[in-house]
Design a protein around this motif. Structure first.
Motif, PDB file in Angstrom:
ATOM      1  N   LEU A 105       0.815  -1.215   0.000  1.00  0.00           N
ATOM      2  CA  LEU A 105       0.000   0.000   0.000  1.00  0.00           C
ATOM      3  C   LEU A 105       0.851   1.268   0.000  1.00  0.00           C
ATOM      4  O   LEU A 105       1.999   1.248   0.456  1.00  0.00           O
ATOM      5  CB  LEU A 105      -0.911   0.018   1.229  1.00  0.00           C
ATOM      6  CG  LEU A 105      -2.298  -0.590   1.063  1.00  0.00           C
ATOM      7  CD1 LEU A 105      -2.231  -2.071   0.750  1.00  0.00           C
ATOM      8  CD2 LEU A 105      -3.133  -0.351   2.322  1.00  0.00           C
ATOM      9  N   LYS A 564      -6.830 -10.651   4.899  1.00  0.00           N
ATOM     10  CA  LYS A 564      -6.701  -9.385   5.625  1.00  0.00           C
ATOM     11  C   LYS A 564      -6.396  -9.595   7.105  1.00  0.00           C
ATOM     12  O   LYS A 564      -5.579  -8.908   7.679  1.00  0.00           O
ATOM     13  CB  LYS A 564      -7.990  -8.575   5.501  1.00  0.00           C
ATOM     14  CG  LYS A 564      -8.157  -7.934   4.141  1.00  0.00           C
ATOM     15  CD  LYS A 564      -9.123  -6.782   4.233  1.00  0.00           C
ATOM     16  CE  LYS A 564      -9.011  -5.879   3.041  1.00  0.00           C
ATOM     17  NZ  LYS A 564      -9.626  -6.453   1.846  1.00  0.00           N
ATOM     18  N   HIS A 565      -7.078 -10.566   7.674  1.00  0.00           N
ATOM     19  CA  HIS A 565      -6.936 -10.734   9.123  1.00  0.00           C
ATOM     20  C   HIS A 565      -5.731 -11.595   9.475  1.00  0.00           C
ATOM     21  O   HIS A 565      -5.534 -11.916  10.640  1.00  0.00           O
ATOM     22  CB  HIS A 565      -8.219 -11.332   9.705  1.00  0.00           C
ATOM     23  CG  HIS A 565      -8.589 -12.642   9.089  1.00  0.00           C
ATOM     24  ND1 HIS A 565      -9.008 -12.744   7.781  1.00  0.00           N
ATOM     25  CD2 HIS A 565      -8.585 -13.896   9.583  1.00  0.00           C
ATOM     26  CE1 HIS A 565      -9.262 -14.017   7.502  1.00  0.00           C
ATOM     27  NE2 HIS A 565      -9.008 -14.729   8.578  1.00  0.00           N
ATOM     28  N   ARG A 567      -2.668 -10.604   8.935  1.00  0.00           N
ATOM     29  CA  ARG A 567      -1.519  -9.747   9.213  1.00  0.00           C
ATOM     30  C   ARG A 567      -1.202  -9.750  10.693  1.00  0.00           C
ATOM     31  O   ARG A 567      -2.081  -9.691  11.542  1.00  0.00           O
ATOM     32  CB  ARG A 567      -1.806  -8.312   8.764  1.00  0.00           C
ATOM     33  CG  ARG A 567      -1.795  -8.136   7.271  1.00  0.00           C
ATOM     34  CD  ARG A 567      -0.417  -8.287   6.682  1.00  0.00           C
ATOM     35  NE  ARG A 567       0.461  -7.217   7.059  1.00  0.00           N
ATOM     36  CZ  ARG A 567       1.152  -6.480   6.195  1.00  0.00           C
ATOM     37  NH1 ARG A 567       1.053  -6.687   4.899  1.00  0.00           N
ATOM     38  NH2 ARG A 567       1.954  -5.535   6.618  1.00  0.00           N
TER      39      ARG A 567
ATOM     40  N   PRO B 103      -7.724   2.967   2.888  1.00  0.00           N
ATOM     41  CA  PRO B 103      -8.224   2.910   1.517  1.00  0.00           C
ATOM     42  C   PRO B 103      -8.800   1.539   1.176  1.00  0.00           C
ATOM     43  O   PRO B 103      -8.428   0.532   1.776  1.00  0.00           O
ATOM     44  CB  PRO B 103      -6.992   3.219   0.673  1.00  0.00           C
ATOM     45  CG  PRO B 103      -5.826   2.873   1.524  1.00  0.00           C
ATOM     46  CD  PRO B 103      -6.252   3.127   2.940  1.00  0.00           C
ATOM     47  N   LEU B 105      -8.993  -1.481  -1.283  1.00  0.00           N
ATOM     48  CA  LEU B 105      -8.072  -2.054  -2.261  1.00  0.00           C
ATOM     49  C   LEU B 105      -8.776  -2.465  -3.556  1.00  0.00           C
ATOM     50  O   LEU B 105      -9.982  -2.745  -3.543  1.00  0.00           O
ATOM     51  CB  LEU B 105      -7.369  -3.282  -1.669  1.00  0.00           C
ATOM     52  CG  LEU B 105      -6.040  -3.033  -0.952  1.00  0.00           C
ATOM     53  CD1 LEU B 105      -6.228  -2.139   0.251  1.00  0.00           C
ATOM     54  CD2 LEU B 105      -5.394  -4.345  -0.551  1.00  0.00           C
ATOM     55  N   HIS B 393       0.268   7.785   8.689  1.00  0.00           N
ATOM     56  CA  HIS B 393       0.098   6.512   7.994  1.00  0.00           C
ATOM     57  C   HIS B 393      -1.073   5.696   8.540  1.00  0.00           C
ATOM     58  O   HIS B 393      -1.565   4.783   7.887  1.00  0.00           O
ATOM     59  CB  HIS B 393       1.415   5.730   8.121  1.00  0.00           C
ATOM     60  CG  HIS B 393       1.563   4.633   7.136  1.00  0.00           C
ATOM     61  ND1 HIS B 393       1.102   4.722   5.842  1.00  0.00           N
ATOM     62  CD2 HIS B 393       2.119   3.403   7.247  1.00  0.00           C
ATOM     63  CE1 HIS B 393       1.370   3.599   5.206  1.00  0.00           C
ATOM     64  NE2 HIS B 393       1.976   2.781   6.032  1.00  0.00           N
ATOM     65  N   GLY B 559      -6.831  -1.975   8.159  1.00  0.00           N
ATOM     66  CA  GLY B 559      -6.019  -2.730   7.205  1.00  0.00           C
ATOM     67  C   GLY B 559      -4.852  -1.955   6.639  1.00  0.00           C
ATOM     68  O   GLY B 559      -4.187  -2.429   5.727  1.00  0.00           O
ATOM     69  N   CYS B 560      -4.582  -0.771   7.201  1.00  0.00           N
ATOM     70  CA  CYS B 560      -3.424   0.000   6.721  1.00  0.00           C
ATOM     71  C   CYS B 560      -2.657   0.513   7.920  1.00  0.00           C
ATOM     72  O   CYS B 560      -3.141   0.485   9.045  1.00  0.00           O
ATOM     73  CB  CYS B 560      -3.880   1.158   5.825  1.00  0.00           C
ATOM     74  SG  CYS B 560      -4.906   2.375   6.663  1.00  0.00           S
ATOM     75  N   LYS B 564      -3.222  -3.002  10.368  1.00  0.00           N
ATOM     76  CA  LYS B 564      -3.324  -4.153   9.469  1.00  0.00           C
ATOM     77  C   LYS B 564      -3.873  -5.391  10.173  1.00  0.00           C
ATOM     78  O   LYS B 564      -4.697  -6.116   9.637  1.00  0.00           O
ATOM     79  CB  LYS B 564      -1.955  -4.491   8.889  1.00  0.00           C
ATOM     80  CG  LYS B 564      -1.508  -3.532   7.814  1.00  0.00           C
ATOM     81  CD  LYS B 564      -0.406  -4.152   6.995  1.00  0.00           C
ATOM     82  CE  LYS B 564      -0.250  -3.423   5.683  1.00  0.00           C
ATOM     83  NZ  LYS B 564       0.444  -2.144   5.844  1.00  0.00           N
ATOM     84  N   HIS B 565      -3.397  -5.612  11.381  1.00  0.00           N
ATOM     85  CA  HIS B 565      -3.771  -6.848  12.074  1.00  0.00           C
ATOM     86  C   HIS B 565      -5.103  -6.713  12.807  1.00  0.00           C
ATOM     87  O   HIS B 565      -5.524  -7.628  13.483  1.00  0.00           O
ATOM     88  CB  HIS B 565      -2.660  -7.262  13.034  1.00  0.00           C
ATOM     89  CG  HIS B 565      -2.350  -6.214  14.063  1.00  0.00           C
ATOM     90  ND1 HIS B 565      -1.731  -5.025  13.736  1.00  0.00           N
ATOM     91  CD2 HIS B 565      -2.570  -6.177  15.388  1.00  0.00           C
ATOM     92  CE1 HIS B 565      -1.587  -4.309  14.841  1.00  0.00           C
ATOM     93  NE2 HIS B 565      -2.087  -4.977  15.842  1.00  0.00           N
ATOM     94  N   ARG B 567      -7.911  -6.299  11.198  1.00  0.00           N
ATOM     95  CA  ARG B 567      -8.991  -6.776  10.341  1.00  0.00           C
ATOM     96  C   ARG B 567      -9.539  -8.093  10.861  1.00  0.00           C
ATOM     97  O   ARG B 567      -8.791  -8.983  11.253  1.00  0.00           O
ATOM     98  CB  ARG B 567      -8.483  -6.993   8.912  1.00  0.00           C
ATOM     99  CG  ARG B 567      -8.240  -5.702   8.175  1.00  0.00           C
ATOM    100  CD  ARG B 567      -9.512  -4.926   7.882  1.00  0.00           C
ATOM    101  NE  ARG B 567     -10.328  -5.598   6.919  1.00  0.00           N
ATOM    102  CZ  ARG B 567     -10.812  -5.040   5.821  1.00  0.00           C
ATOM    103  NH1 ARG B 567     -10.529  -3.785   5.542  1.00  0.00           N
ATOM    104  NH2 ARG B 567     -11.570  -5.711   5.006  1.00  0.00           N
ATOM    105  N   GLU B 568     -10.848  -8.199  10.797  1.00  0.00           N
ATOM    106  CA  GLU B 568     -11.482  -9.452  11.188  1.00  0.00           C
ATOM    107  C   GLU B 568     -11.877 -10.221   9.936  1.00  0.00           C
ATOM    108  O   GLU B 568     -12.051  -9.635   8.885  1.00  0.00           O
ATOM    109  CB  GLU B 568     -12.711  -9.168  12.061  1.00  0.00           C
ATOM    110  CG  GLU B 568     -12.311  -8.678  13.450  1.00  0.00           C
ATOM    111  CD  GLU B 568     -13.429  -7.954  14.166  1.00  0.00           C
ATOM    112  OE1 GLU B 568     -14.595  -8.068  13.734  1.00  0.00           O
ATOM    113  OE2 GLU B 568     -13.142  -7.264  15.162  1.00  0.00           O
ATOM    114  N   PRO B 569     -12.019 -11.542  10.057  1.00  0.00           N
ATOM    115  CA  PRO B 569     -12.367 -12.340   8.865  1.00  0.00           C
ATOM    116  C   PRO B 569     -13.721 -11.906   8.294  1.00  0.00           C
ATOM    117  O   PRO B 569     -14.544 -11.398   9.030  1.00  0.00           O
ATOM    118  CB  PRO B 569     -12.450 -13.764   9.374  1.00  0.00           C
ATOM    119  CG  PRO B 569     -11.876 -13.772  10.731  1.00  0.00           C
ATOM    120  CD  PRO B 569     -11.899 -12.378  11.264  1.00  0.00           C
TER     121      PRO B 569
END
Lengths: 569, 569
Positions: A105, A564-565, A567, B103, B105, B393, B559-560, B564-565, B567-569
């Motif tokens: 990104l 995504k998850h 990371r 953002p 993707l 960021h 997710g940025c 990043k970590h 994010r959930e499924p």
């Protein structure tokens, strides 16, 4: 986009952001390093146009390379492929967006780490959308350790990247290629030699014309390579064209081909070097001509009846002024439709004696890839076996390793076409094709033959040249032929004695090319036509081998699709 | 980019991908919906140029809107802002990349869900890099529920977006604005009325010229609005210009202003409507002129001495042919440097009687934002109080809610400038500025005054017009003035009786604008100059209020950066 590359085994480091860190590089390397940021410079002066090469990476055999790629683009992601590096043990750092990693990104830094385990000439470039064509690329040169020497002698070593250049942005091109209102990109406007070319300013984009269409802009001179008379130069010539097959020549000078894609070639002499997108060659050139003048170096399009004018550069004999025009007209290159000469060069490339890697005598599986152009749901596409490739949303390497098999089709793609009835010499009445994101799963350590079979496109009496590039491997080039591949008789003529190993190979018009490789590198690997627009239009396949042997994936490659998850902080 | 918008309260749905789902919309709404995909159409015929409007969203008060944004771009991310919608209770769906979300993707679908709690005219557009200017925008119209009526009568309702248009891509523009080798974008080449304009083909980009510079291309006609004689039209006019302040007029017709940014205006009549980027107005127009002919609708640049030619459209009296040129020359607009008229229009905009929201009589905090242009580390920037904004960021909303305070500076930005000594009327000897990613943290439910103070830019005798847009709120416009704001006396002249509420307001050359708002909407909100290049160059600030009252953030916005970590499924 900055590339920071601390090389662990020698403690050299360089950066495309500044000159200061290039101190450890000898001056003759330094002078050819082009320091231009990612954004392409539109330098539309009458005799020049500057592309955006980034720094050449100068490495040594068995270096562990660490490249920190900082994405400074405003809205675009990226991924960088290390073209010709097999990534043995590091398949996650191949840099192929959608296959081996998620995109990087804006604002993010992605660290690639891999070993360069063979000397030779390689490339790096973006492998995402049409970013390569937008100018994000450079050379990699892997030298032998001190004390070892190549099997040929030379005084100086130089890299030249050949390319073609479009005025329209790659965004517009990609939109035209992807929309139902299909718009072909057409022929490029310029050919570039080491990032510089020329353009007829009377046809230039008018808003830019005032800025850059002037003869005094020093950025707008032709590329000039200064050489010392009476020496032997190793020229590492590579092509990253978006579309064009090229011929390269230096007025009055022969070239002895000694390396191809990182493998030593049994030397042979050419006046015209044919080179296809994704290929690299080393040639030896003796500067033994009249030293009182300069000479033209030129490149021109072959295989297409192109409107693109030849690219020019100056082969500058010291101490003549580097910008002094040669006293001669630039010599014409070979005819665009001289297919014989190109076939013959392909056939001439053998492994160098004493450096032959013998191929397995037989293969376990033969996959025939008919190169077809199709109409799919009203859209023009390139395909193999009438199946055009669609990239799924989750990168294959992660999907396979993490058992996300629902993210792409599990119906295997076809292993061939209707050999009996398909006439490769004519445009088909029925051009309908399908799309698929399925992949070829190869038995680990098996030997696989790939037959690239060319055919007529959707245009009558047109068959194009497609340069196919394989990730993660070198393959043996067992043979080239014309017409339809004969599965009984042609394999009997395979060269199993001294075939060259390469990573990129052309399939000539109406011809075939036979390859063999060992599926011994655990990972997921792209195999595709290296023409940017053909690649975008679906002319690609994917191989998996030994996924169960792939180590723990770094979480840095994740963060898209269903990963995504995954990371980690 | 497809926008799919199922409107829960009325079960209407529409899509920019196809006409079929527009069935529930009355024909007169339908005809003005432009169906052009995101990629901009370069239609360089002499009299026309087509932008890329997407579908108009037609909503009803208190609708819960669900918009599924599928990012079909190849390499670019996106984020969509719902301009004028306050996102009460849903600050995570404001669509401001870097402030309220990561953002989206390529290939991803992001679901925005929010309530439209006021009737009126709003906009949506990309809020990422310069994507808005690249053509990703459209109108939102929120109607009253059946049975309720506006405080003015009209027969038909139409939307018109005004815009300006550059030939160069926004990627090139952004690169020029961001590099140390600063390149100003210059004046736009065309003005567009509802996505269409005109261009002098003799100056057109030559590769495109052959394709589109022809008079027979039906896509290249001027925008024509067909009206029935003897009716009253409500025209919802909005501006999303990248740079230009505009005047809009319809030959021979007066316009009665009745709405601004979703609030009813005490009616007043204009011949020329001045409109700044990010503003929306409704005007009533009577079609009571000679019905045997058509009339020009025109827009022209004000506030800058621009080279951009006026934009033209045809106000088509039925049954004259929509493309029949009016028999007159298109009338000239107001003079670009007639600042008085623009000041006067600003002063004329008051809340409509019976629809006045009274402001608090006093404020708890006054923040003065001096609009400055600066040199920061050799780069040209726009700033407030000599501080140019840098986006961190990790999006603020997530950083604040998840206690990632190390991701941006905790040193508060300045509340004002050197009031005593700074001369706003001259270009400063010392133009040096700094950058910061710090934000203003507001006490929840406090009343905040913002004084936008204009000044001379870095160019002698130039002070520009900056339209400032606030997210998450409407503000009361308490006053406009000329010269330096007097902190003692000017507040005494504030209009506390019937000030209009708006979300976007101009600060005029060498003038000031005073705003008041209640910090009563928990979230993090951008406040910025709506000129795309100024915004990119740092002319923005950020407000936080009531972060502790913000509900659980949806993982889809993450997710940025450091999220990043999350994010959930």
């Amino acid at each position: 986009m900055s590339v920071i590359c601390p090389v662990t085994s020698s403690n050299r480091s360089y950066s495309s952001d500044g000159m200061s860190s290039f101190v450890a590089i000898p001056p003759d390397y330094y002078m050819e390093t082009t320091e231009i940021p990612l954004t392409r410079h539109e330098c539309l002066e009458q005799h020049s146009k500057i592309g955006a090469l980034t720094a050449t990476l100068l490495l040594k055999l068995n270096d562990t390379v660490i490249v920190e790629v900082k994405n400074n683009l405003l809205t675009e992601n990226t991924a960088i492929h290390w073209h010709g590096i097999r990534q043995i043990g590091t398949p996650w750092f191949d840099g192929t967006e959608g296959v081996t990693q998620c995109p990087v990104l804006p604002g993010d830094t992605f660290v690639y780490k891999f070993v360069v385990d063979r000397p030779g000439t390689y490339l790096y470039h973006a492998h995402y959308g049409m970013q390569r064509e937008a100018g994000l690329y450079g050379s990699i040169r892997v030298a032998l350790p001190d004390g070892q020497s190549e099997p040929f002698a030379y005084d100086y070593d130089r890299s030249i990247i050949l390319n073609d250049w479009y005025h329209k942005s790659t965004y517009e091109q990609a939109a035209g290629l992807s929309s139902t209102d299909f718009q072909w990109v057409g022929e490029p406007q310029s050919l570039l030699i080491q990032g510089k070319g020329r353009l007829n300013c009377s046809t230039a984009n008018s808003p830019l014309k005032a800025d850059v269409c002037n003869n005094t802009n020093p950025e707008c001179s032709l590329y000039s390579m200064t050489v010392v008379p009476g020496k032997t130069y190793r020229l590492r010539i590579s092509s990253l064209t978006a579309l064009s097959a090229l011929s390269f020549q230096i007025e009055g000078h022969n070239m002895t081909v000694v390396e191809a894609d990182g493998h030593y070639v049994e030397p042979f002499v050419v006046k015209n070097l044919f080179i296809y997108s994704g290929e690299t060659y080393s040639v030896l050139v003796k500067t033994d001509k009249d030293p009182s003048r300069n000479y033209w170096a030129t490149t021109n399009v072959v295989s297409r009846n192109s409107t693109t004018p030849p690219g020019l550069a100056i082969f500058n004999y010291y101490p003549n002024h580097p910008r002094r025009s040669p006293p001669t007209l630039s010599p014409p290159g070979p005819l665009w439709n001289d297919v014989d000469s190109r076939f013959n060069q392909s056939l001439a490339i053998k492994a160098r004696k004493g450096h032959i890697h013998s191929p397995p005598a037989t293969s376990d599986r033969v996959i025939v890839l008919l190169n077809t152009q199709n109409e799919v749901n009203g859209t023009r596409r390139w395909s193999v076996n009438d199946v055009s490739f669609n990239l799924p949303h989750t990168p294959y390497l992660i999907a396979l390793k993490e058992n996300l098999l629902h993210t792409f089709s599990q119906t295997p793609p076809p292993e061939g076409y209707d050999f009996a009835n398909y006439n490769i010499s004519i445009d088909q009445e029925d051009n309908n094709g399908t799309t698929s994101d399925a992949i070829y799963r190869l038995q680990f350590d098996s030997t696989v033959d790939i037959i690239l079979q060319n055919a007529n496109s959707m245009v009558a009496e047109v068959s194009e040249t497609h340069p196919w590039h394989l990730h993660g491997h070198d393959f043996w080039v067992l043979g080239y032929g014309r017409g339809k591949f004969d599965r009984i008789n042609d394999p009997k003529k395979y060269n199993l004695v001294d075939p060259i190993m390469k990573n990129t190979v052309p399939v000539h018009p109406y011809g075939w090319t036979a390859l063999r490789f060992k599926a011994d590198n655990p990972g997921v690997w792209a195999f595709h036509c290296h023409i940017e627009s053909h690649f975008l239009m679906g002319m690609r396949v994917t191989f998996e081998e030994g996924i169960e042997r792939v180590g723990k994936l770094p979480s840095s490659i994740m963060g898209c699709g269903e990963t995504k998850h995954f990371r980690e902080p």
